[in-house]
Design an enzyme around this catalytic site. Sequence first.
Site, PDB file in Angstrom:
ATOM      1  N   LYS A  10       1.269  30.495 -14.034  1.00  0.00           N
ATOM      2  CA  LYS A  10       0.284  30.254 -13.127  1.00  0.00           C
ATOM      3  C   LYS A  10      -1.018  30.421 -14.283  1.00  0.00           C
ATOM      4  O   LYS A  10      -2.005  30.453 -13.687  1.00  0.00           O
ATOM      5  CB  LYS A  10       0.366  31.714 -12.060  1.00  0.00           C
ATOM      6  CG  LYS A  10       1.018  32.033 -10.812  1.00  0.00           C
ATOM      7  CD  LYS A  10       1.077  33.108 -10.309  1.00  0.00           C
ATOM      8  CE  LYS A  10       2.111  33.121 -10.136  1.00  0.00           C
ATOM      9  NZ  LYS A  10       2.607  34.374  -9.022  1.00  0.00           N
TER      10      LYS A  10
ATOM     11  N   ARG B  40      21.627  33.504 -27.047  1.00  0.00           N
ATOM     12  CA  ARG B  40      21.896  34.193 -27.821  1.00  0.00           C
ATOM     13  C   ARG B  40      20.950  35.764 -28.775  1.00  0.00           C
ATOM     14  O   ARG B  40      21.625  37.419 -28.420  1.00  0.00           O
ATOM     15  CB  ARG B  40      22.053  33.439 -29.326  1.00  0.00           C
ATOM     16  CG  ARG B  40      23.739  34.606 -29.945  1.00  0.00           C
ATOM     17  CD  ARG B  40      23.140  33.144 -31.689  1.00  0.00           C
ATOM     18  NE  ARG B  40      23.145  32.267 -31.222  1.00  0.00           N
ATOM     19  CZ  ARG B  40      23.728  30.690 -30.463  1.00  0.00           C
ATOM     20  NH1 ARG B  40      25.028  31.299 -30.155  1.00  0.00           N
ATOM     21  NH2 ARG B  40      22.722  29.479 -29.655  1.00  0.00           N
ATOM     22  N   THR B  41      19.694  35.530 -28.909  1.00  0.00           N
ATOM     23  CA  THR B  41      18.478  36.056 -29.021  1.00  0.00           C
ATOM     24  C   THR B  41      18.668  37.285 -27.926  1.00  0.00           C
ATOM     25  O   THR B  41      18.595  38.669 -28.491  1.00  0.00           O
ATOM     26  CB  THR B  41      17.826  36.053 -29.716  1.00  0.00           C
ATOM     27  OG1 THR B  41      18.680  34.841 -31.292  1.00  0.00           O
ATOM     28  CG2 THR B  41      16.826  36.454 -30.326  1.00  0.00           C
TER      29      THR B  41
ATOM     30  N   ARG C 190       9.430  36.815 -28.360  1.00  0.00           N
ATOM     31  CA  ARG C 190       9.049  35.290 -28.219  1.00  0.00           C
ATOM     32  C   ARG C 190       8.845  34.390 -27.792  1.00  0.00           C
ATOM     33  O   ARG C 190       8.246  34.455 -26.536  1.00  0.00           O
ATOM     34  CB  ARG C 190      11.516  34.915 -28.257  1.00  0.00           C
ATOM     35  CG  ARG C 190      10.817  33.501 -28.628  1.00  0.00           C
ATOM     36  CD  ARG C 190      12.727  32.697 -28.485  1.00  0.00           C
ATOM     37  NE  ARG C 190      13.001  33.047 -30.005  1.00  0.00           N
ATOM     38  CZ  ARG C 190      14.401  33.146 -30.638  1.00  0.00           C
ATOM     39  NH1 ARG C 190      14.958  31.938 -29.353  1.00  0.00           N
ATOM     40  NH2 ARG C 190      15.260  33.285 -31.331  1.00  0.00           N
TER      41      ARG C 190
ATOM     42  N   HIS D  73      11.548  34.619 -38.051  1.00  0.00           N
ATOM     43  CA  HIS D  73      13.054  35.522 -36.906  1.00  0.00           C
ATOM     44  C   HIS D  73      13.404  36.687 -37.670  1.00  0.00           C
ATOM     45  O   HIS D  73      14.422  36.117 -38.286  1.00  0.00           O
ATOM     46  CB  HIS D  73      13.622  33.798 -36.706  1.00  0.00           C
ATOM     47  CG  HIS D  73      14.240  34.984 -35.670  1.00  0.00           C
ATOM     48  ND1 HIS D  73      14.559  36.189 -34.607  1.00  0.00           N
ATOM     49  CD2 HIS D  73      15.824  34.040 -34.981  1.00  0.00           C
ATOM     50  CE1 HIS D  73      15.593  35.519 -34.083  1.00  0.00           C
ATOM     51  NE2 HIS D  73      16.191  34.348 -34.148  1.00  0.00           N
TER      52      HIS D  73
END
Lengths: 181, 312
Positions: free
Chosen positions: B86, B58-59, B108, B137
């Site tokens: 890595k 969604r975000t 995020r 958020h």
Amino acid sequence: MNRGIVLFDRAAIRRMLTRIAHEILEKNRGTDDLVVLGIPRGGEMVAVELAKVLEDIEKVPIPCGSLDITLYRDDLGWRTIRPLHKTEMPVSPENGRVVLVDDVFFTGRTVRAALDALMDLGRPRTIQLAVLIDRGHRELPIRPDYVGRDIPTARDEDICVDFDENGLANAVRLIKPLKEQ
Amino acid sequence: MLFKHRHILGTRQLSADDITLILDTAERFREINLREIKKVPVLRGKTVINLFYEASTRTRTSFEIAEKRLSADAINITASASSVVKGETLADTARNLEAMRPDVIVVRHAASGAAEYLSRKLSSCAIINAGDGAHEHPSQALLDALTIRRHKGRVAGLEVAIIGDIAHSRVVRSNLYALTALGARVRLCGPGTMMPSAMEQLGARLCCSMEEALEGADVVMMLRIQRERQGRTLLPSLREYSRFYGLDNKKLRLAKADALVMHPGPMNRGVEISSEVGDGAQSVILDQVENGVAVRMALLYLVGAPAPNEEG
């Protein structure tokens, strides 16, 4: 406060709008597909009154809306965020005869942005431009179709249109720069 | 009109005026999202990198759509398909990305404070926090505020109940700051193992039972139980959780008759929210998603608008 010089009062502005309305009707041979769109904020208020004048003359409703151009400007500046205004289309501009309205016509950049904004909303048959005051200093090859009055100004002067609480333009003022003390 | 924030790291830093400006701006972008041509040129030539270290549909989609509708060039980086596997550190990844001259990085990360850390490490681009650990958020809270304001006409004076895993939720913190700044009163409720005690100091009222939290609420915001994380250790069973803290029609009747039901998604149907409520007449869950695109457009516009004559 620098109030400047009052160039036109309410009665003079009303006469300009009445003449512009007749010119619009004459050029478009009536009101078919006519849409009046004001550029916020001054142009939006002038557009509402112009549409009313047109309605009074022709006795038919004239669709009137607003077109925000902020997101299409070429001079959006960092940290002087410009608040966005409403874009309200009473009818689709597709195939319409759109009359764009602004209060003061200056560099032409606002109208350039308005043309781009309008094209993204549809493809009008014609776009015409009505302005209350043309103060000169064009920077782009754009000219108005209907002008309330030409007022040649110096670059460092300013033209200001005052509106009353009902959104009616009641004064046009010329503001000269403050003299260096 | 001034918006003095270079980055959007959280709602804690935002004043009521800042939030109102963001919501008003988002209202204008809502109109663009309803057009046939859903694109404006305001971020033309700007590059936005979506740097996602955690799974998100969604975000990330919402930010990507917002970026494209503003004509920015959007680049997505997901941790699982990047040099993160890595062993590259967050700071190194970010510095390398910065060298490619993006204008905005949307990040995020599972670590609280990751967005702020990047904002201090990088100097040339704006950072938007799309969720950092259990911290904040902000875009979620702002889209929640917009959804509430659109349905209720205001936020001030409303009673908002937030129910679920309070301790691990970044959505709670961002909503608490944003909604209280706008004058709402927030009640929090959840099982003891998921309730931090210090939340009272942030201006929330802690409720012992779901019934107490729902009583007279104007808005009921349900939080997702993170089954993949906390579900196992903090809860005896999902069925028990659902019985005490799940929202169904019977419990919803304790709230005001016109209470809004909200959920940041993705819903665990039958756990924290029943399907009848989630799909019911009082649910505004899909409005939240719709408003999310407009709010993210507003944030991108406010921090990413062209800077021809940068000053101060």
